[in-house]
Design a protein around this motif. Structure first.
Motif, PDB file in Angstrom:
ATOM      1  N   LYS B 144       0.857  -1.191   0.000  1.00  0.00           N
ATOM      2  CA  LYS B 144       0.000   0.000   0.000  1.00  0.00           C
ATOM      3  C   LYS B 144       0.883   1.227   0.000  1.00  0.00           C
ATOM      4  N   LEU B 145       0.468   2.254  -0.745  1.00  0.00           N
ATOM      5  CA  LEU B 145       1.271   3.474  -0.856  1.00  0.00           C
ATOM      6  C   LEU B 145       0.358   4.685  -0.878  1.00  0.00           C
ATOM      7  N   ASP B 146       0.609   5.606   0.049  1.00  0.00           N
ATOM      8  CA  ASP B 146      -0.062   6.906   0.029  1.00  0.00           C
ATOM      9  C   ASP B 146       0.990   7.986   0.152  1.00  0.00           C
ATOM     10  N   VAL B 147       0.686   9.162  -0.398  1.00  0.00           N
ATOM     11  CA  VAL B 147       1.631  10.268  -0.305  1.00  0.00           C
ATOM     12  C   VAL B 147       0.904  11.469   0.284  1.00  0.00           C
ATOM     13  N   ASN B 148       1.530  12.064   1.298  1.00  0.00           N
ATOM     14  CA  ASN B 148       0.976  13.241   1.945  1.00  0.00           C
ATOM     15  C   ASN B 148       2.076  14.294   1.978  1.00  0.00           C
TER      16      ASN B 148
END
Lengths: 324, 246
Positions: B144-148
């Motif tokens: 899983k990959l999220d960018v903030n």
């Protein structure tokens, strides 16, 4: 000169792939007329560390500081290259697991060392040339890969060549190389309680669409529990959400190589077979006698999963009860 | 958010594998090629989702000859903005990684995504090699990959546990199952892909480190032994006494 082998300890115990790696390194070292240095990462007591000698390590470099208690690819890669320099090693051995996949390519690029990933047999070494076999096309063929660079790296597929005891002893040295700090922060670890991790499992009970719905998985889970096996599933079952993604075995999921793979209600699409065809023994239970999986099986049972699986579960229970 | 997605051409998953030239070359006759599944389903689609949410662009890169333009068009049809083809035969992972790293160094990518491994040589090598060559950190496998802002939050499933990780960009990431779902290109995407340019660049002079000396087929299975469904005790005894696996 010595062959350098990457070994991990988790919870004070050396991982099985570590012993297998030392055996693998020992076989190569015999051909090269040298010894084996194991680089051990993680805390372990003196007896556990010394046990590496029994599998062929002549020396153990034990990296046990805070930097080495949790896997971190940058720090571990730095430590392995420092160890290779210290020992003058030209051949490095890793298991082809998640650690090896992260470390070996980095070191290959750093050292200009030819890398073979996923070797399934011992190497043949002749002068500066090393040849070793690995599976390609997801197990549909085997390639013999040749490395002719001065420095070489092999990552071996765990459970391929096995563990050999040689009854030697190893000199143990504390090892605390300087490593770069990482910007990757570990926020938390979510353990999947009580489950056996699928990629390392020796026994796997797997099921597919023939189970007709997630509410019928009780018999699969109980069978896995009785055997001490991991549970797995086919891709359609993971995609429709009956089972978690991490159970998906196949070409685009996880590749497994257990001693026993039991497939219940899985037809055996070519993409699924690619993930399991290296299993030592395959049992297929399917109501369709034409299911392609039977061609890849060692033992087959033609019958409905709802009839056969509970009977097999009872037979396993009886067998286990008689063993105790 | 500028993202580079590395894609590889592989034989379709149903291909019957055979070899020519005294078992030294893969027999390409009649083979259908696809974008390597984990490159397409996980790396490319997640890259596109991040771009759609955060702005920026997705560039795909592959190392291959002109015949690879077909799979490049497929990736463009799914939604990539730009394509780069390094005009060379992909000799080994090191050669491929060196070409991609050389291109990446000329741009400022926030993320370099590769699929977990290709389904032809099953090496899982290129991502880690690129990271080393461009001096970025490498996270593998990422489910899983999220960018903030400029921080990536990742989940990595390893050995029965999920590791939640955070790191500042830029990063090289190996994309695995769970990161995204397959996306079927629509007609608009397919039409748009026809006119998107493919930037062909000439290769760096890099020597490969390994070569395949020969291929062989795995030994055939001895054949399946059928067991009566009424007699599961027999199966258990065979697993114990004959196969010796329980």
């Amino acid at each position: 000169m010595s062959v350098l082998v990457y070994v991990e300890a988790v919870g004070g115990k050396i991982k099985k792939a570590g012993f297998e790696g030392v055996s693998y390194g020992k076989q190569a070292a015999n051909q090269m007329g040298t010894g084996v240095t194991a680089v051990l990462f993680g805390a372990a007591d003196a007896a556990e560390v010394a046990s590496l000698g029994n599998y062929g390590a002549t020396k153990v470099l034990h990296a046990s500081g805070d930097a080495f208690n949790t896997f971190e690819s940058n720090a571990f890669a730095d430590a392995m290259s420092a160890a290779a320099e210290k020992e003058g090693s030209t051949l490095l051995i890793f298991p082809f697991d998640n650690s090896g996949r992260a470390l070996a390519p980095r070191l290959s690029a750093r050292m200009g060392a030819g890398l073979v990933s996923g070797a399934t047999a011992y190497p043949e070494i002749s002068g500066n040339t090393l040849k070793v076999k690995k599976n390609v096309f997801s197990g549909k063929a085997i390639a013999q890969v040749e490395i002719a660079t001065d420095k070489k790296i092999i990552s071996f597929t765990p459970n391929s060549t096995g563990i050999q005891e040689v009854g030697g002893s190893a000199a143990v040295e504390a090892f605390s190389p300087a490593v770069k700090s990482s910007k990757i922060k570990l926020v938390e670890v979510q353990k999947q309680e009580g489950e056996i991790p699928l990629p390392e499992a020796e026994l796997v009970v797997s099921a597919g669409r023939g189970m007709k719905g997630p509410e019928h998985w009780g018999v699969i889970e109980e069978m896995a529990k009785v055997l001490g096996a991991a549970t797995a599933c086919s891709r359609p079952v993971a995609d429709i959400g009956w089972r978690p993604h991490h159970e998906h075995v196949g070409q685009t999921g996880i590749t497994v190589r257990p001693n026993l793979y039991i497939a219940i209600g899985i037809s055996g699409a070519i993409q699924h077979l690619a993930g399991v065809n290296q299993s030592k023994t395959i049992v297929v239970i399917n109501k369709d006698p034409e299911a392609p999986f039977f061609k890849a099986a060692d033992y087959g049972v033609i019958g409905d999963a709802f009839d056969v699986a509970p009977r097999l579960l009872e037979a396993f229970k009886k067998f286990k009860a008689n063993q105790n | 958010m500028n993202i580079l997605v590395c894609i590889s051409k592989v034989p379709d998953t149903t291909t019957k594998i055979s070899f020519t030239d005294n078992n030294t070359k893969f027999n390409t006759a009649g083979v259908q090629y696809i974008v390597n599944p984990s490159d397409e389903w996980y790396a490319l689609v997640r890259g596109l989702e991040l771009k759609e949410a955060l702005g920026g662009s997705v560039t795909i890169i592959t190392v291959g000859l002109a015949e690879d333009d077909a799979i490049i068009r497929k990736a463009l049809a799914i939604g990539a903005d730009e394509a780069v083809r390094v005009n060379a035969d992909p000799a080994d992972s090191y050669f491929v990684a060196a070409q991609i790293a050389a291109y990446a160094k000329t741009k400022n990518f926030d993320l370099i995504l590769t699929g977990k491994e290709t389904i032809d040589h099953n090496n899982a090598e290129v991502g880690g090699m690129i990271a080393e060559m461009v001096g970025m950190e490498f996270v593998s496998p990422v489910n899983k990959l999220d960018v903030n802002g400029n921080v990536a939050r990742m989940e990595s499933e390893v050995g029965g546990a999920t590791f939640v990780l955070e790191a500042e960009l830029p990063l090289v990431i190996s994309a695995a199952k769970g990161m995204a779902d397959q996306r079927i290109p629509n007609m608009r995407g397919i039409m748009a892909a026809r006119t998107k340019p493919i930037n062909v660049v000439e290769p760096q002079g890099v020597q490969p480190l390994v070569k395949v000396a020969a291929f062989e087929m795995p030994p055939a299975k001895a054949g399946v032994k059928m067991i009566d469904p009424e007699n599961m005790d027999e199966l258990v005894q065979l697993l114990h006494n004959e196969a010796k696996v329980i």
